[in-house]
Motif scaffolding. Structure first.
Motif, PDB file in Angstrom:
ATOM      1  N   LYS A  56      66.728  64.995 106.805  1.00  0.00           N
ATOM      2  CA  LYS A  56      66.010  65.713 105.745  1.00  0.00           C
ATOM      3  C   LYS A  56      66.924  66.106 104.581  1.00  0.00           C
ATOM      4  CE  LYS A  56      62.428  67.438 108.874  1.00  0.00           C
ATOM      5  NZ  LYS A  56      61.588  66.262 108.595  1.00  0.00           N
ATOM      6  N   GLN A  57      67.865  65.214 104.272  1.00  0.00           N
ATOM      7  CA  GLN A  57      68.706  65.381 103.093  1.00  0.00           C
ATOM      8  C   GLN A  57      68.039  64.704 101.910  1.00  0.00           C
ATOM      9  OE1 GLN A  57      72.653  63.881 103.850  1.00  0.00           O
ATOM     10  NE2 GLN A  57      72.793  64.863 105.849  1.00  0.00           N
ATOM     11  N   ASP A  58      68.494  65.023 100.704  1.00  0.00           N
ATOM     12  CA  ASP A  58      67.979  64.343  99.515  1.00  0.00           C
ATOM     13  C   ASP A  58      68.375  62.869  99.619  1.00  0.00           C
ATOM     14  OD1 ASP A  58      67.367  63.309  97.032  1.00  0.00           O
ATOM     15  OD2 ASP A  58      68.263  64.953  95.893  1.00  0.00           O
ATOM     16  N   ILE A  61      58.582  63.157  93.059  1.00  0.00           N
ATOM     17  CA  ILE A  61      57.743  62.379  93.972  1.00  0.00           C
ATOM     18  C   ILE A  61      58.560  61.315  94.695  1.00  0.00           C
ATOM     19  CG2 ILE A  61      55.851  60.709  94.069  1.00  0.00           C
ATOM     20  CD1 ILE A  61      54.442  62.329  91.902  1.00  0.00           C
ATOM     21  N   THR A  62      59.427  60.624  93.967  1.00  0.00           N
ATOM     22  CA  THR A  62      60.234  59.571  94.611  1.00  0.00           C
ATOM     23  C   THR A  62      61.153  60.151  95.683  1.00  0.00           C
ATOM     24  OG1 THR A  62      61.842  59.770  92.796  1.00  0.00           O
ATOM     25  CG2 THR A  62      60.212  58.006  92.630  1.00  0.00           C
ATOM     26  N   ARG A  63      61.594  61.388  95.494  1.00  0.00           N
ATOM     27  CA  ARG A  63      62.445  62.048  96.495  1.00  0.00           C
ATOM     28  C   ARG A  63      61.648  62.340  97.762  1.00  0.00           C
ATOM     29  NH1 ARG A  63      64.236  66.888  93.760  1.00  0.00           N
ATOM     30  NH2 ARG A  63      65.672  65.548  92.602  1.00  0.00           N
ATOM     31  N   ASP A  64      60.379  62.715  97.577  1.00  0.00           N
ATOM     32  CA  ASP A  64      59.523  63.062  98.716  1.00  0.00           C
ATOM     33  C   ASP A  64      59.084  61.829  99.511  1.00  0.00           C
ATOM     34  OD1 ASP A  64      59.696  65.701  97.938  1.00  0.00           O
ATOM     35  OD2 ASP A  64      57.833  65.656  96.784  1.00  0.00           O
ATOM     36  N   ASP A 105      61.000  58.453 103.126  1.00  0.00           N
ATOM     37  CA  ASP A 105      60.686  57.816 104.406  1.00  0.00           C
ATOM     38  C   ASP A 105      59.924  56.505 104.218  1.00  0.00           C
ATOM     39  OD1 ASP A 105      58.529  59.257 103.398  1.00  0.00           O
ATOM     40  OD2 ASP A 105      57.681  59.661 105.384  1.00  0.00           O
ATOM     41  N   ILE A 106      59.211  56.389 103.094  1.00  0.00           N
ATOM     42  CA  ILE A 106      58.492  55.136 102.798  1.00  0.00           C
ATOM     43  C   ILE A 106      59.455  54.104 102.218  1.00  0.00           C
ATOM     44  CG2 ILE A 106      56.697  54.077 101.372  1.00  0.00           C
ATOM     45  CD1 ILE A 106      55.222  56.771 101.427  1.00  0.00           C
ATOM     46  N   TYR A 107      60.276  54.565 101.271  1.00  0.00           N
ATOM     47  CA  TYR A 107      61.175  53.644 100.579  1.00  0.00           C
ATOM     48  C   TYR A 107      62.254  53.072 101.492  1.00  0.00           C
ATOM     49  CZ  TYR A 107      58.968  55.642  96.406  1.00  0.00           C
ATOM     50  OH  TYR A 107      58.067  56.062  95.469  1.00  0.00           O
ATOM     51  N   ALA A 124      55.008  55.788  91.195  1.00  0.00           N
ATOM     52  CA  ALA A 124      55.462  57.149  91.473  1.00  0.00           C
ATOM     53  C   ALA A 124      55.898  57.851  90.187  1.00  0.00           C
ATOM     54  CB  ALA A 124      56.604  57.125  92.476  1.00  0.00           C
ATOM     55  N   VAL A 125      56.572  57.132  89.324  1.00  0.00           N
ATOM     56  CA  VAL A 125      57.009  57.713  88.048  1.00  0.00           C
ATOM     57  C   VAL A 125      55.798  58.092  87.196  1.00  0.00           C
ATOM     58  CG1 VAL A 125      58.160  57.221  85.847  1.00  0.00           C
ATOM     59  CG2 VAL A 125      59.261  56.583  87.996  1.00  0.00           C
ATOM     60  N   ARG A 126      54.792  57.216  87.181  1.00  0.00           N
ATOM     61  CA  ARG A 126      53.573  57.523  86.407  1.00  0.00           C
ATOM     62  C   ARG A 126      52.858  58.753  86.989  1.00  0.00           C
ATOM     63  NH1 ARG A 126      53.129  51.534  86.145  1.00  0.00           N
ATOM     64  NH2 ARG A 126      53.505  50.947  83.965  1.00  0.00           N
TER      65      ARG A 126
END
Length: 264
Positions: A163-165, A208-211, A214-216, A249-251
């Protein structure tokens, strides 16, 4: 002498000249080269004045003696100075380096982003570069390269599990991919783009990309596996899908920020 003119400022900004005097000598050599006949200190003084440098003839004369001592210029009877063959080669080399450095500076300024919304253009550029990079990696990566790529995925998994960045480890995967493409231009451009992306994202509390780490990380694992299997079609398709997901995610992030602004 007046304040340093814009030409001299631009030359100093290239980082190619140790001192302002070096830049002035380059400017003088360029004027001599552009003149169709030998040129004297007085005419050089007038031409430098038009470029914003207000030197006296004695000062110009001292610069000319320095150029003479370096075998870059030579006195032609009493008509003035011309460049030697060595001087012409020196000027050509420096001029090419100056042009290259100025283009690099312009590119760096163009890549600098001030708003999160600029990330749309940045990710689109990354997509074009990285899909090509994946294609090259499939065909050119060594076994050692592939081990490094797999290790970057392991590091990414570890960040997510603890659970780190995961931002840095995720970007490291992309930078490793660029490196194992063995195309130095892809790596250099991606380095600049990632630097700008991080400069914006590091200052954001909610991302959002940080959250979605687990998907990326799973998508990274799939891309790495396809590269290890030397499956170019699958690897490029997966990278295209992954970059499209980042764009989405950026949008979403931009829309979220816009809604928050309206509420406040």
């Amino acid at each position: 002498m007046t304040d340093i003119d814009n030409t001299q400022k631009r030359l100093m900004q290239t980082g190619l000249f140790r001192t302002e005097n070096d830049a002035v000598k380059f400017m003088i050599a360029r004027i001599i080269n552009d003149n169709i006949s030998p040129i004297g200190a007085w005419t050089l003084k007038e031409k430098l004045t038009r470029q914003g440098l207000d030197y006296g003839t004695a000062t110009v004369g001292r610069y000319l003696k320095e150029l003479d001592s370096q075998s870059l210029t030579i006195q032609q009877s009493n008509q003035g100075r011309i460049l030697t063959e060595h001087g012409k080669h020196w000027l050509s080399d420096i001029s090419n380096n100056v042009a290259r450095a100025q283009i690099h500076n312009k590119t760096s300024k163009a890549l600098k982003i001030d708003n999160y919304s600029d990330l749309i253009d940045l990710i689109q550029a990354r997509k074009a570069i990285e899909v090509t990079g994946v294609s090259l990696a499939v065909n050119q990566a060594t076994e050692e390269d592939l081990s490094r790529l797999k290790q970057s995925v392991i590091n990414h998994y570890r960040c997510v599990a603890e659970k780190q960045d995961p931002t840095e480890s995720a970007l490291n995967f992309h930078l490793t991919l660029a490196e194992i493409s063995h195309n130095r231009f892809i790596k250099a451009i991606l380095d600049m783009l990632v630097f700008e992306e991080e400069s914006i994202e590091n200052n954001m509390n909610q991302l959002i990309t940080r959250d979605r780490g687990d998907i990326y990380v799973v998508e990274h694992d799939d891309i790495a596996t396809a590269i290890v299997e030397r499956n170019e079609k699958k690897a490029t398709s997966l990278m295209t899908h992954h970059m499209d997901a980042l764009l989405s995610a950026v949008r979403e992030q931009i829309e979220l920020m816009s809604n928050e602004d309206h509420v406040s």
